[in-house]
Write a protein that holds these residues in place. Structure first.
Motif, mmCIF file in Angstrom:
data_model
loop_
_atom_site.group_PDB
_atom_site.id
_atom_site.type_symbol
_atom_site.label_atom_id
_atom_site.label_comp_id
_atom_site.label_asym_id
_atom_site.label_seq_id
_atom_site.Cartn_x
_atom_site.Cartn_y
_atom_site.Cartn_z
ATOM 1 N N UNK A 1 0.813 -1.208 0.000
ATOM 2 C CA UNK A 1 0.000 0.000 0.000
ATOM 3 C C UNK A 1 0.847 1.258 0.000
ATOM 4 N N UNK A 2 2.009 1.266 0.710
ATOM 5 C CA UNK A 2 2.816 2.476 0.886
ATOM 6 C C UNK A 2 3.690 2.779 -0.331
ATOM 7 N N UNK A 3 4.363 1.734 -0.845
ATOM 8 C CA UNK A 3 5.365 1.953 -1.888
ATOM 9 C C UNK A 3 4.813 2.669 -3.123
ATOM 10 N N UNK A 4 3.706 2.273 -3.673
ATOM 11 C CA UNK A 4 3.208 2.994 -4.858
ATOM 12 C C UNK A 4 2.912 4.458 -4.556
ATOM 13 N N UNK A 5 2.412 4.738 -3.353
ATOM 14 C CA UNK A 5 2.121 6.129 -3.005
ATOM 15 C C UNK A 5 3.412 6.945 -3.006
ATOM 16 N N UNK A 6 4.430 6.374 -2.358
ATOM 17 C CA UNK A 6 5.716 7.077 -2.311
ATOM 18 C C UNK A 6 6.291 7.241 -3.711
ATOM 19 N N UNK A 7 6.170 6.213 -4.524
ATOM 20 C CA UNK A 7 6.688 6.270 -5.886
ATOM 21 C C UNK A 7 5.978 7.370 -6.673
ATOM 22 N N UNK A 8 4.674 7.465 -6.482
ATOM 23 C CA UNK A 8 3.883 8.477 -7.176
ATOM 24 C C UNK A 8 4.338 9.881 -6.769
ATOM 25 N N UNK A 9 4.530 10.041 -5.462
ATOM 26 C CA UNK A 9 4.992 11.342 -4.973
ATOM 27 C C UNK A 9 6.344 11.681 -5.593
ATOM 28 N N UNK B 1 21.720 20.162 -9.656
ATOM 29 C CA UNK B 1 21.368 20.621 -8.312
ATOM 30 C C UNK B 1 20.079 19.989 -7.794
ATOM 31 N N UNK B 2 19.443 19.139 -8.624
ATOM 32 C CA UNK B 2 18.273 18.478 -8.029
ATOM 33 C C UNK B 2 18.693 17.223 -7.266
ATOM 34 N N UNK B 3 19.989 16.866 -7.338
ATOM 35 C CA UNK B 3 20.505 15.734 -6.565
ATOM 36 C C UNK B 3 20.114 15.795 -5.100
ATOM 37 N N UNK B 4 20.486 16.853 -4.374
ATOM 38 C CA UNK B 4 20.128 16.941 -2.955
ATOM 39 C C UNK B 4 18.626 16.825 -2.725
ATOM 40 N N UNK B 5 17.865 17.328 -3.651
ATOM 41 C CA UNK B 5 16.418 17.277 -3.518
ATOM 42 C C UNK B 5 15.948 15.829 -3.567
ATOM 43 N N UNK B 6 16.518 15.142 -4.574
ATOM 44 C CA UNK B 6 16.180 13.729 -4.678
ATOM 45 C C UNK B 6 16.538 12.988 -3.401
ATOM 46 N N UNK B 7 17.740 13.288 -2.923
ATOM 47 C CA UNK B 7 18.190 12.613 -1.708
ATOM 48 C C UNK B 7 17.216 12.839 -0.571
ATOM 49 N N UNK C 1 14.159 13.576 -0.753
ATOM 50 C CA UNK C 1 12.919 12.874 -1.035
ATOM 51 C C UNK C 1 13.046 11.396 -0.687
ATOM 52 N N UNK C 2 14.137 10.809 -1.175
ATOM 53 C CA UNK C 2 14.357 9.386 -0.904
ATOM 54 C C UNK C 2 14.423 9.125 0.593
ATOM 55 N N UNK C 3 15.112 10.013 1.256
ATOM 56 C CA UNK C 3 15.257 9.867 2.705
ATOM 57 C C UNK C 3 13.894 9.872 3.381
ATOM 58 N N UNK C 4 13.065 10.793 2.924
ATOM 59 C CA UNK C 4 11.720 10.883 3.490
ATOM 60 C C UNK C 4 10.953 9.587 3.253
ATOM 61 N N UNK D 1 12.200 6.562 2.656
ATOM 62 C CA UNK D 1 12.746 5.475 3.468
ATOM 63 C C UNK D 1 12.257 5.593 4.895
ATOM 64 N N UNK D 2 12.237 6.860 5.362
ATOM 65 C CA UNK D 2 11.727 7.092 6.714
ATOM 66 C C UNK D 2 10.298 6.601 6.866
ATOM 67 N N UNK D 3 9.493 6.888 5.850
ATOM 68 C CA UNK D 3 8.094 6.474 5.908
ATOM 69 C C UNK D 3 7.997 4.961 5.955
ATOM 70 N N UNK D 4 8.857 4.338 5.109
ATOM 71 C CA UNK D 4 8.844 2.880 5.077
ATOM 72 C C UNK D 4 9.271 2.305 6.416
ATOM 73 N N UNK D 5 10.322 2.849 6.944
ATOM 74 C CA UNK D 5 10.829 2.351 8.224
ATOM 75 C C UNK D 5 9.773 2.492 9.302
#
Lengths: 229, 471
Positions: free
Chosen positions: B28-36, B151-157, B159-162, B164-168
């Motif tokens: 349920x969570x992963x597709x939502x995060x992927x969409x975001x 410069x969108x690298x840090x942004x991606x990071x 986002x990913x961090x967020x 992963x946090x949600x998943x954890x």
């Protein structure tokens, strides 16, 4: 009528018991201990009667019976069975047996039934009887008139049928269950001495006049109508 | 927790449930995060594209006003100054560089509306990722405009961090939630298991506690309890039957042995004869009891329906009345059939005959001076009754009277197989009917209700209904 009897019974003690009794009563006995053997002997057709156990090794008693009848052998068959419920009796009779006797049985009961069967077969084809008698007791089957030494005896319809059954089996023992089956057409067990009371009433009517009694009690077995004491 | 961990491993169903719950929450969570993630990416990309589009519009505006020379000047100025946040390149129609801050026109590039590629900026040692677009000008020059997209690298990071946090967070919440649920269910299931275990150990009186909430567990508990009550009754009956049967079979055997020993001691003809009669009688009694018991079991198992025939119930009653008449007269009892008209019925004639005979026999033994046999009928059923004016059976003992081998009065128990009424009930049940014991005021009235269409449906097991005080 052949005095040769086939006994199909796997229990040796029971088979011995039956065979011994039959031999003592002047029968010749062949024995078979399982269904196939029994069928093999029975289809030969030379027997006066077959006494067939219901539960046999190799081939079930009813299957043997069906095979005997399928082979167009109409030798009278008495089934012996520990399955005594009325339904099982009906099943046995439907399967083509002429009588059905529940184990444990008294030999006298078996003998009485066997003799009735034998007579039934032997009167087959004889001219229709209209009068039955025993000593000075006579029964006219057409006018339903019963007389003892010329004196008319009034009988209830059931008493008439009871006496008729006894007369037809004159000089032979009939058991209580045989009477219940023949006269009342029920196969269940009425429990108390219902039949005995009917007999004693009948006896009062036919043996009351102080003449030699005709209706005899055979202890532990049943009754017999006979001139001989 | 260690205890819990052990049970968790042991009860694989629990483990599977937790895993399933976890899996479902991840699914349920992963597709939502992927969409975001996707959405954010595209918004950022749009930002770059609009920056490039703005700059392109400005430069093309310069070109329209001042021509190639003005554009070249503008490019030169913008690419060398602070503005050089992106890349600019202007080449002439032969591809030679006119102005800009990259070395040369990338070979593979021609007319793309939007491309991303790695390029070296003047004065930079490392390649950077640019998003760029190109234009061919009417006078033949070509213009390249791009912005750094690295410069969108840090942004991606971030986002990913967020994510992963949600998943954890989702994992422990899922595990915890499922464990709570499993624990609740386990506690309810354990209640059932405990009751079942007690019953398996022989305590048939245990019942599941129902809370009256009518939830599935409650309903399960209620039906389980109903089943247990029935089993308890059956087991109790079986125990009684076994005890009574053992008693009733062993007593005649004991008497037979006594007769035999007596004969062995004094082998006179007279004694031998008496013993023979007595033993035959004992054997007959045993045979009768066994036959009765078997008949009941058969009828209770629904066997005997194949022998249903059409017959006259009225005639059966007359027959039996007539059969028992002499015996009754001997005991100064009057017996009669009330309404002896023909009553055609489809059923097992022998068994109904046996049942009525048992009842008449009972009435003769325990009833008064008058026995009435009767019948009436409706469209749906025929009712038979046998009534006497004897002492009757008190309402609270009627159920007991119908049980197998239960003789109400031990003194009466000397004759009769003790299966009489039980057989009658079994026969009534076989016909989907009912046996009722009623008050005949005074005396006992036994009523057998036989439905007319009993054959098709095995139907409900009609039991004994105690119609108290009815007559």
């Amino acid at each position: 009528m052949s005095r040769k009897i086939l006994v199909v019974e796997d229990d040796a003690t029971t088979a011995d018991y039956i065979a011994k009794g039959l031999v003592e009563n002047g029968y010749v006995v062949d024995r078979a201990a399982d269904g196939r053997d029994g069928l093999f002997h029975a289809v030969d057709g030379s027997y006066g009667a077959v006494i067939l156990d219901r539960m046999l090794p190799g081939m079930d008693g009813l299957a043997v019976l069906a095979a005997i009848r399928a082979a167009d052998v109409d030798t009278p068959v008495i089934i012996l069975s520990a399955l005594g419920s009325t339904d099982e009796r009906v099943k046995g009779l439907k399967a083509g047996s002429d009588d059905y006797l529940v184990k444990p049985f008294a030999f006298s009961e078996l003998l009485a039934r066997l003799e009735v069967l034998q007579r039934r077969v032997s009167v087959h084809g004889e001219p229709v009887v209209t009068t039955l008698s025993c000593g000075d007791l006579t029964m006219d089957l057409l006018s339903h008139r019963v007389e003892r030494a010329g004196t008319r005896i009034e009988l209830q319809p059931r008493e008439f049928r009871l006496l008729e059954f006894l007369l037809r089996n004159r000089d032979h023992v009939v058991t209580r269950t045989m009477m219940l089956e023949e006269v009342w057409d029920y196969h269940f067990d009425p429990g108390t001495n219902v039949i005995d009371v009917h007999i004693s009433r009948l006896r009062k009517k036919i043996d009351e006049s102080g003449e030699a009694p005709l209706l005899h009690t055979v202890r532990g077995v049943g009754y017999m109508l006979s001139e001989a004491a | 927790m260690s205890r819990f961990g052990k049970t968790w491993l042991k009860h694989s169903t629990t483990a599977r449930f937790v895993l399933l719950y976890l899996g479902l929450s991840l699914v349920g969570t992963i597709p939502v995060l992927f969409f975001i993630y996707q959405q954010t990416e595209s918004i950022i990309a749009q930002g770059y594209q609009s920056t490039v589009a703005d700059r392109t519009a400005i430069l093309l505006g310069e070109y329209r006003v001042g021509g190639s020379r003005e554009l070249e000047r503008e490019v030169k100025e913008r690419s060398s100054g602070v503005l050089a946040h992106g890349i600019l390149l202007l080449v002439d129609r032969d591809g030679r560089k006119l102005a800009g801050n990259i070395e040369a026109w990338p070979p593979s590039l021609d007319g793309d509306p939007w491309r991303e590629m790695l390029l070296y900026r003047d004065g930079h040692n490392a390649p950077e990722r640019f998003g760029l677009t190109t234009r061919r000008l009417p006078s033949g020059e070509r213009l390249l405009i791009g912005v750094v997209v690295d410069d969108r690298g840090p942004m991606r990071e971030a986002l990913l961090l967020a994510m992963i946090g949600a998943l954890i967070l989702a994992v422990p919440i899922g595990v915890l939630g499922s464990l709570v649920l499993v624990r609740f269910m386990n506690s309810r299931v354990n209640e059932f298991a405990e009751v079942a275990a007690r019953i398996a150990a022989g305590d048939l009186t245990r019942r599941v506690e129902t809370k009256g909430t009518n939830d599935p567990f409650d309903r399960l508990g209620a039906s389980l309890n109903a089943m247990l009550t029935r089993i308890e009754a059956l087991v109790e009956e079986l125990r009684l039957v076994t005890d009574a049967l053992a008693h009733d079979l062993l007593s005649p055997l004991t008497r037979i042995r006594a007769f035999m020993e007596k004969v062995a001691e004094q082998p006179t003809d007279e004694l031998r004869e008496r013993a023979r009669d007595a033993i035959s009688e004992e054997i007959e009694g045993m045979r009768r009891m066994i036959a009765g018991t078997l008949e009941i079991s058969r009828a209770e198992a629904g066997m005997g329906r194949e022998n249903f025939t059409r017959f006259d119930l009225g005639a059966l009653l007359r027959d039996l009345c007539e059969m028992y008449q002499p015996l009754a007269e001997e005991h100064h009892i009057s017996i009669a059939v009330d309404d002896p008209r023909p009553r055609p019925y489809f059923g097992n004639r022998e068994l109904i005959g046996q049942a009525v005979s048992n009842l008449v026999d009972n009435a003769l033994k325990h009833g008064g001076a008058t026995i009435r046999i009767g019948a009436d009928e409706s469209n749906s059923a025929v009712r038979l009754w046998i009534a006497d004016n004897g002492p009757g059976i008190p309402a609270d003992r009627r159920e007991e009277a119908v049980r197998k081998y239960r003789r109400l009065d031990p003194a009466r128990g000397t004759d009769g197989s003790g299966v009489g009424l039980a057989l009658v009930r079994a026969v009534a049940n076989l016909h989907c009917g009912e046996l009722r014991l009623e008050d005949n005021a005074p005396g006992l009235r036994v009523l057998i209700i036989l439905p007319r269409d009993a054959v098709q449906a095995p139907g409900p097991r009609g039991g004994l209904s105690g119609a108290d005080g009815a007559g």
